[in-house]
Scaffold this motif. Structure first.
Motif, PDB file in Angstrom:
ATOM      1  N   GLY A  88      93.673   5.877  38.902  1.00  0.00           N
ATOM      2  CA  GLY A  88      94.633   6.335  37.886  1.00  0.00           C
ATOM      3  C   GLY A  88      94.291   5.971  36.456  1.00  0.00           C
ATOM      4  N   ILE A  89      93.127   5.316  36.226  1.00  0.00           N
ATOM      5  CA  ILE A  89      92.788   4.990  34.831  1.00  0.00           C
ATOM      6  C   ILE A  89      91.913   6.111  34.234  1.00  0.00           C
ATOM      7  CG2 ILE A  89      92.949   2.517  35.368  1.00  0.00           C
ATOM      8  CD1 ILE A  89      89.874   2.401  34.744  1.00  0.00           C
ATOM      9  N   ARG A  90      91.373   5.894  33.041  1.00  0.00           N
ATOM     10  CA  ARG A  90      90.491   6.879  32.390  1.00  0.00           C
ATOM     11  C   ARG A  90      89.051   6.372  32.423  1.00  0.00           C
ATOM     12  NH1 ARG A  90      94.135  10.205  29.679  1.00  0.00           N
ATOM     13  NH2 ARG A  90      96.076   9.048  29.374  1.00  0.00           N
ATOM     14  N   ALA A  91      88.101   7.321  32.496  1.00  0.00           N
ATOM     15  CA  ALA A  91      86.704   6.884  32.489  1.00  0.00           C
ATOM     16  C   ALA A  91      85.796   7.976  31.968  1.00  0.00           C
ATOM     17  CB  ALA A  91      86.265   6.509  33.905  1.00  0.00           C
ATOM     18  N   SER A  92      84.733   7.534  31.313  1.00  0.00           N
ATOM     19  CA  SER A  92      83.606   8.405  31.024  1.00  0.00           C
ATOM     20  C   SER A  92      82.473   7.917  31.918  1.00  0.00           C
ATOM     21  CB  SER A  92      83.225   8.281  29.547  1.00  0.00           C
ATOM     22  OG  SER A  92      81.992   8.943  29.340  1.00  0.00           O
ATOM     23  N   GLY A 107      91.874  17.596  27.020  1.00  0.00           N
ATOM     24  CA  GLY A 107      93.168  17.048  26.599  1.00  0.00           C
ATOM     25  C   GLY A 107      93.469  15.786  27.380  1.00  0.00           C
ATOM     26  N   PRO A 108      94.542  15.076  26.972  1.00  0.00           N
ATOM     27  CA  PRO A 108      94.846  13.783  27.586  1.00  0.00           C
ATOM     28  C   PRO A 108      95.069  13.832  29.099  1.00  0.00           C
ATOM     29  CG  PRO A 108      96.095  14.065  25.573  1.00  0.00           C
ATOM     30  CD  PRO A 108      95.419  15.380  25.844  1.00  0.00           C
ATOM     31  N   SER A 109      95.380  15.023  29.661  1.00  0.00           N
ATOM     32  CA  SER A 109      95.568  15.050  31.116  1.00  0.00           C
ATOM     33  C   SER A 109      94.217  15.057  31.837  1.00  0.00           C
ATOM     34  CB  SER A 109      96.418  16.256  31.530  1.00  0.00           C
ATOM     35  OG  SER A 109      95.765  17.428  31.137  1.00  0.00           O
ATOM     36  N   ARG A 110      93.132  15.298  31.103  1.00  0.00           N
ATOM     37  CA  ARG A 110      91.800  15.166  31.718  1.00  0.00           C
ATOM     38  C   ARG A 110      91.365  13.708  31.534  1.00  0.00           C
ATOM     39  NH1 ARG A 110      86.911  18.939  29.790  1.00  0.00           N
ATOM     40  NH2 ARG A 110      86.699  17.471  28.084  1.00  0.00           N
ATOM     41  N   ARG A 111      91.440  12.952  32.609  1.00  0.00           N
ATOM     42  CA  ARG A 111      91.202  11.511  32.487  1.00  0.00           C
ATOM     43  C   ARG A 111      89.727  11.133  32.629  1.00  0.00           C
ATOM     44  NH1 ARG A 111      92.886   8.876  36.430  1.00  0.00           N
ATOM     45  NH2 ARG A 111      94.187  10.262  37.655  1.00  0.00           N
ATOM     46  N   VAL A 112      88.904  12.049  33.183  1.00  0.00           N
ATOM     47  CA  VAL A 112      87.490  11.713  33.392  1.00  0.00           C
ATOM     48  C   VAL A 112      86.617  12.631  32.557  1.00  0.00           C
ATOM     49  CG1 VAL A 112      85.643  11.556  35.103  1.00  0.00           C
ATOM     50  CG2 VAL A 112      87.960  10.878  35.727  1.00  0.00           C
ATOM     51  N   SER A 113      85.653  12.033  31.868  1.00  0.00           N
ATOM     52  CA  SER A 113      84.690  12.839  31.114  1.00  0.00           C
ATOM     53  C   SER A 113      83.287  12.343  31.450  1.00  0.00           C
ATOM     54  CB  SER A 113      84.962  12.742  29.614  1.00  0.00           C
ATOM     55  OG  SER A 113      84.595  11.466  29.152  1.00  0.00           O
ATOM     56  N   GLY A 114      82.277  13.006  30.887  1.00  0.00           N
ATOM     57  CA  GLY A 114      80.905  12.653  31.252  1.00  0.00           C
ATOM     58  C   GLY A 114      80.011  12.437  30.047  1.00  0.00           C
ATOM     59  N   MET A 115      78.981  11.614  30.259  1.00  0.00           N
ATOM     60  CA  MET A 115      77.914  11.446  29.274  1.00  0.00           C
ATOM     61  C   MET A 115      76.599  11.696  30.014  1.00  0.00           C
ATOM     62  SD  MET A 115      78.917   7.960  27.194  1.00  0.00           S
ATOM     63  CE  MET A 115      77.791   8.259  25.833  1.00  0.00           C
ATOM     64  N   PHE A 116      75.513  11.629  29.285  1.00  0.00           N
ATOM     65  CA  PHE A 116      74.194  11.718  29.900  1.00  0.00           C
ATOM     66  C   PHE A 116      73.638  10.298  29.938  1.00  0.00           C
ATOM     67  CE2 PHE A 116      70.685  14.390  31.118  1.00  0.00           C
ATOM     68  CZ  PHE A 116      71.287  15.632  31.332  1.00  0.00           C
ATOM     69  N   GLY A 117      73.347   9.775  31.126  1.00  0.00           N
ATOM     70  CA  GLY A 117      72.881   8.396  31.226  1.00  0.00           C
ATOM     71  C   GLY A 117      71.362   8.290  31.249  1.00  0.00           C
ATOM     72  N   SER A 165      87.609   3.860  18.936  1.00  0.00           N
ATOM     73  CA  SER A 165      86.856   4.938  18.275  1.00  0.00           C
ATOM     74  C   SER A 165      85.756   5.455  19.189  1.00  0.00           C
ATOM     75  CB  SER A 165      86.188   4.426  16.993  1.00  0.00           C
ATOM     76  OG  SER A 165      87.146   3.841  16.163  1.00  0.00           O
ATOM     77  N   ILE A 166      85.090   4.527  19.876  1.00  0.00           N
ATOM     78  CA  ILE A 166      83.957   4.906  20.730  1.00  0.00           C
ATOM     79  C   ILE A 166      84.412   5.801  21.881  1.00  0.00           C
ATOM     80  CG2 ILE A 166      82.338   3.934  22.432  1.00  0.00           C
ATOM     81  CD1 ILE A 166      81.924   1.577  20.409  1.00  0.00           C
ATOM     82  N   ILE A 167      85.502   5.420  22.543  1.00  0.00           N
ATOM     83  CA  ILE A 167      85.892   6.200  23.726  1.00  0.00           C
ATOM     84  C   ILE A 167      86.563   7.519  23.316  1.00  0.00           C
ATOM     85  CG2 ILE A 167      88.184   5.278  24.277  1.00  0.00           C
ATOM     86  CD1 ILE A 167      87.043   5.159  27.256  1.00  0.00           C
ATOM     87  N   ALA A 168      87.162   7.557  22.131  1.00  0.00           N
ATOM     88  CA  ALA A 168      87.757   8.820  21.668  1.00  0.00           C
ATOM     89  C   ALA A 168      86.671   9.892  21.510  1.00  0.00           C
ATOM     90  CB  ALA A 168      88.489   8.606  20.351  1.00  0.00           C
ATOM     91  N   ARG A 169      85.454   9.462  21.131  1.00  0.00           N
ATOM     92  CA  ARG A 169      84.341  10.413  20.999  1.00  0.00           C
ATOM     93  C   ARG A 169      83.970  11.008  22.358  1.00  0.00           C
ATOM     94  NH1 ARG A 169      80.202   6.861  17.156  1.00  0.00           N
ATOM     95  NH2 ARG A 169      81.491   6.857  15.282  1.00  0.00           N
ATOM     96  N   GLN A 170      84.231  10.258  23.433  1.00  0.00           N
ATOM     97  CA  GLN A 170      83.891  10.743  24.770  1.00  0.00           C
ATOM     98  C   GLN A 170      85.027  11.560  25.375  1.00  0.00           C
ATOM     99  OE1 GLN A 170      80.846  10.405  25.355  1.00  0.00           O
ATOM    100  NE2 GLN A 170      80.512   8.878  23.759  1.00  0.00           N
ATOM    101  N   LEU A 171      86.250  11.060  25.233  1.00  0.00           N
ATOM    102  CA  LEU A 171      87.373  11.723  25.894  1.00  0.00           C
ATOM    103  C   LEU A 171      87.885  12.918  25.091  1.00  0.00           C
ATOM    104  CD1 LEU A 171      89.378   8.546  27.035  1.00  0.00           C
ATOM    105  CD2 LEU A 171      87.984  10.024  28.492  1.00  0.00           C
ATOM    106  N   GLY A 172      87.711  12.845  23.756  1.00  0.00           N
ATOM    107  CA  GLY A 172      88.162  13.964  22.924  1.00  0.00           C
ATOM    108  C   GLY A 172      89.613  13.839  22.491  1.00  0.00           C
ATOM    109  N   TYR A 173      90.229  12.683  22.709  1.00  0.00           N
ATOM    110  CA  TYR A 173      91.600  12.455  22.223  1.00  0.00           C
ATOM    111  C   TYR A 173      91.770  10.958  21.977  1.00  0.00           C
ATOM    112  CZ  TYR A 173      91.955  11.730  27.289  1.00  0.00           C
ATOM    113  OH  TYR A 173      91.723  11.333  28.582  1.00  0.00           O
TER     114      TYR A 173
END
Ligand SMILES: [Zn+2]
Length: 447
Positions: free
Chosen positions: A153-157, A189-199, A357-365
């Protein structure tokens, strides 16, 4: 009808540029997003029917953020390295972490991830940026982690660290691409709790050809890169010997750095490399507990911040407790600089401002701030101030009270109460830990 949660009867600390401290304050979350923050007498009448979470006079603040985690690392708990103990950083990787991630199979990751995710909830960490590695099981691995994050139930990139150490860089690229398509299919949007980066694992285990392919694959998604940088001096030595460049210059030349990218550790970077991070807008993430544990040195975080680098704070998988991370960052700076005047504001800023600031760049909100429109991620910390508590004294209470106290009473993500009165509301920790122990036994046999 909107789903409303009112968290009240506490001292509200909003964080953010304004950082208001509101005695007898309340936060109203509506459909997962913060709708109002202020004195309870003003906020409560806006939602008389809302579910009520009573903070009982304690501190209500935004959920904490971990800018660098490794959910897969759970099975290392209790593992003793064979004699002689690894001495260099590369020995630690070659004898512990690489064989460990290589032995993970489908089914392990969900349980390995659930336990640190439960710790996140218990410690008030409501969003993480995770860096995953499982060399023998790359394809599909990020979806297994995303399932765990979804259930917790938490948020993650999330991302998978591409590496050529076993010649499997191609699979790593494929998995990052596959996963980015999967997460991007969900409306933003905030209901999308998971986002992705390139590792990327680290510059010294990724060949130039793989870097080039990764940059071109990531461009389609506008995704940033998440990579370990100069964690030990050996990373610099290997890059200089093999590619004729220091780590940060090589990553910049390859097109890896930018505002959405993260350079993890940066313990052994020089002033020129700091200038490159600053110019490209690439954030650095400091992991003091891990750096001290691996005996790789103290990152020059004050210098980096002085040069305009955005520096965040992570745990590198050692813990999910950001309160412990920020305290260690503070002590390490005092100790390293041998100057009791430095490190206090900077350590708190890394966790409380820069990680947001860092995670807002990933999640978009926006997360990590209590204000209308930001994600409804709120914690109630088990802290009753013994001295006056206001905007001027708050940071002292945070570092020497909240970060030293008994933990968190309640954790809310997107308006969902994941923990209330220190009890998880959605998850059966003992059942999950029991299954994890069974899988760990089989895992040790393979390791
Ligand atoms: Zn790491």
């Amino acid at each position: 009808m909107a789903k409303q949660l009112l968290i009240g009867n506490g001292i509200v600390v909003t964080l953010g540029p304004e950082n208001r401290v509101i005695a007898k304050g309340a936060v109203l979350v509506e459909d997962g997003v913060i709708a109002a923050v202020g004195p309870e007498a003003e906020v409560k009448p806006l939602a008389p029917q809302a579910e009520y979470l009573d903070a009982r006079g304690k501190v209500i603040m935004p959920g904490l953020i971990n800018a660098h985690h490794h959910l897969y690392s759970t099975f290392a708990r209790g593992m003793a390295p064979k004699n002689p103990p690894p001495y260099t950083f590369v020995e630690i990787l070659e004898r512990l972490w690489w064989p460990l991630d290589d032995a993970l199979v489908p089914g392990d990751l969900y349980y390995a991830a659930m336990l640190p995710l439960i710790d996140c909830i218990k410690q008030g960490t409501t969003a993480i940026i995770d860096h995953h590695e499982s060399q023998s099981y790359q394809l599909g691995s990020l979806s297994e982690l995303a399932k765990a994050v979804g259930d917790a139930g938490i948020r993650a990139s999330l991302c998978l660290g591409i590496s050529d150490r076993y010649g499997r860089g191609k699979d790593g690229i494929e998995e990052n691409v596959r996963f980015l398509k999967e997460v991007n299919a969900v409306p933003a949007g905030p209901s999308r709790r998971v986002s992705g980066m390139f590792g990327l694992h680290a510059a010294f285990t990724v060949e130039d050809a793989t870097l080039k392919k990764a940059v071109s694959a990531a461009a389609e998604f506008g995704a940033g890169f998440h990579t370990h940088v100069a964690e030990a001096a050996s990373d610099q030595e290997a890059n200089l010997a093999k590619f004729g460049k220091r780590c940060v210059a090589r990553l910049r030349d390859a097109g890896i750095l930018g505002e959405k990218s993260l350079a993890i550790h940066c313990v052994h970077i020089d002033e020129q490399e700091m200038a490159i991070l600053s110019e490209t807008g690439c954030a650095a993430v400091h992991n003091p507990e891990s750096n001290m544990n691996n005996a790789v040195g103290a990152a020059p975080v004050l210098k980096m911040m002085g040069k305009g680098v955005l520096v965040g704070l992570g745990t590198d998988g050692m813990t999910s407790d950001m309160r412990s991370g920020v305290k260690t960052a503070f002590f390490l700076q005092h100790h390293t600089e041998a100057d009791p005047r430095v490190g206090f504001c900077e350590s708190c800023a890394m966790l409380l401002d820069n990680n947001a600031s860092i995670i807002a760049r990933q999640l978009g909100y926006e997360v990590g701030v209590l204000k209308p429109g930001a994600a409804g991620d709120v914690i109630v910390v088990d802290y009753t101030p013994p001295t006056p508590f206001d905007g001027n004294t708050w940071l002292g209470h945070f570092l020497f009270g909240i970060c030293c106290g008994p933990a968190v009473d309640a954790t809310v993500v997107g308006g969902r109460v994941l923990m209330r009165d220190k009890k998880l509301t959605m998850l059966d920790e003992e059942a999950l830990a029991s299954r994890c122990r069974e899988l760990a036994k089989k895992f040790y046999a393979r390791f």
